[in-house]
Design a protein around this motif. Structure first.
Motif, PDB file in Angstrom:
ATOM      1  N   GLU A  60       0.835  -1.211   0.000  1.00 41.56           N
ATOM      2  CA  GLU A  60       0.000   0.000   0.000  1.00 41.56           C
ATOM      3  C   GLU A  60       0.863   1.251   0.000  1.00 41.56           C
ATOM      4  OE1 GLU A  60      -4.067  -1.376   2.292  1.00 41.56           O
ATOM      5  OE2 GLU A  60      -2.616  -0.147   3.346  1.00 41.56           O
ATOM      6  N   TYR A  65      -0.258   4.863  -1.799  1.00 39.02           N
ATOM      7  CA  TYR A  65      -0.060   6.213  -1.272  1.00 39.02           C
ATOM      8  C   TYR A  65       0.276   7.229  -2.368  1.00 39.02           C
ATOM      9  CZ  TYR A  65       0.008   4.457   3.581  1.00 39.02           C
ATOM     10  OH  TYR A  65      -0.300   3.912   4.783  1.00 39.02           O
ATOM     11  N   ASP A  82      -3.486   6.976   7.335  1.00 40.69           N
ATOM     12  CA  ASP A  82      -3.206   5.545   7.139  1.00 40.69           C
ATOM     13  C   ASP A  82      -1.824   5.169   7.685  1.00 40.69           C
ATOM     14  OD1 ASP A  82      -4.706   3.295   6.018  1.00 40.69           O
ATOM     15  OD2 ASP A  82      -2.928   3.011   4.772  1.00 40.69           O
ATOM     16  N   HIS A  86      -0.970   2.232  10.281  1.00 42.55           N
ATOM     17  CA  HIS A  86       0.021   1.180  10.025  1.00 42.55           C
ATOM     18  C   HIS A  86       1.004   1.108  11.195  1.00 42.55           C
ATOM     19  CE1 HIS A  86      -0.338   0.880   5.335  1.00 42.55           C
ATOM     20  NE2 HIS A  86      -1.496   0.792   5.944  1.00 42.55           N
ATOM     21  N   HIS A 120      -8.803  -0.536  10.067  1.00 46.58           N
ATOM     22  CA  HIS A 120      -8.001  -0.218   8.885  1.00 46.58           C
ATOM     23  C   HIS A 120      -8.756  -0.612   7.614  1.00 46.58           C
ATOM     24  CE1 HIS A 120      -4.309  -0.605   6.272  1.00 46.58           C
ATOM     25  NE2 HIS A 120      -4.978  -1.639   5.802  1.00 46.58           N
ATOM     26  N   GLU A 124     -10.370   2.030   4.741  1.00 44.11           N
ATOM     27  CA  GLU A 124      -9.907   1.982   3.354  1.00 44.11           C
ATOM     28  C   GLU A 124     -11.036   1.577   2.411  1.00 44.11           C
ATOM     29  OE1 GLU A 124      -6.377  -0.427   3.417  1.00 44.11           O
ATOM     30  OE2 GLU A 124      -5.180   1.269   4.093  1.00 44.11           O
TER      31      GLU A 124
END
Ligand SMILES: [Fe+2]
Ligand SMILES: [Fe+2]
Length: 193
Positions: A60, A65, A82, A86, A120, A124
């Protein structure tokens, strides 16, 4: 310029399909883990889901990104959010990799990781991924999926429940060396080389 979609591309999975299915697979592993009572299996499942989630997060960061920053309004903010998530997940995984499955702490870390991963995935899948699909032509999203798949194939040997490579993996990652960090380093390095 958006090119007209071809039939072939319409039937192919795009990066959103791929990453959403990663979320489901990781949550399924965590579910098996929460329901397992065998210590060896719990260790294997924990190491497997940790490796999967690190690979997912790195993919990701490498491919999603930059696209979010470029194409999505407030993409920078979404990426910062995000990244923060993470980091939290990885904090939990670093603890989980080091705790013995027989300890009660192991179970609470599994629950914590499950909650963080659900959150998460929800963020998303309900906010960021739809915005990517709105803004980025499908053929590009399909190419991003191919890149993500390739990056994952470059990943180091990883443990799998009852698989003989589990031992090899532990040597590779190094016991007590920090599997999360080692995996992340290897993935990032190998995928960009
Ligand atoms: Fe993410
Ligand atoms: Fe994700």
């Amino acid at each position: 310029m958006t090119e007209p979609y071809t039939d072939r591309e319409d039937t192919e999975a795009d990066v959103v399909d791929e990453l959403s299915s990663d979320h489901r697979e990781a949550l399924a592993l965590l579910d098996r883990l929460a329901n397992s009572t065998d210590a060896d299996q719990r260790r294997d499942l924990a190491d497997t889901v940790i490796a999967e989630v690190v690979r997912h997060a790195v993919a990701e960061e490498m491919y999603v990104y930059p696209a979010m920053r470029e194409h999505v309004p407030d993409g920078d903010q979404a990426v910062e959010h995000d990244i923060e998530e993470h980091k939290q997940l990885e904090g939990t995984m670093k603890q989980l990799e080091a705790v013995d499955p027989s300890e009660p702490r192991f179970d609470s870390l599994v629950r914590e990781m499950t909650e963080q991963l659900r959150h998460h995935a929800y963020d998303e899948e309900t906010e960021q991924f739809p915005r990517l699909r709105e803004r980025i032509p499908r053929d590009e999203l399909v190419r991003m999926r191919e890149k993500v798949e390739t990056a994952k194939k470059l990943a180091p040997t990883r443990p799998h429940p009852s698989a003989p490579n589990s031992e090899l993996f532990h040597k590779l990652a190094g016991p007590g060396v920090g599997m999360v960090d080692r995996l992340r380093d290897r993935l990032t390095h190998r995928s960009t080389a």
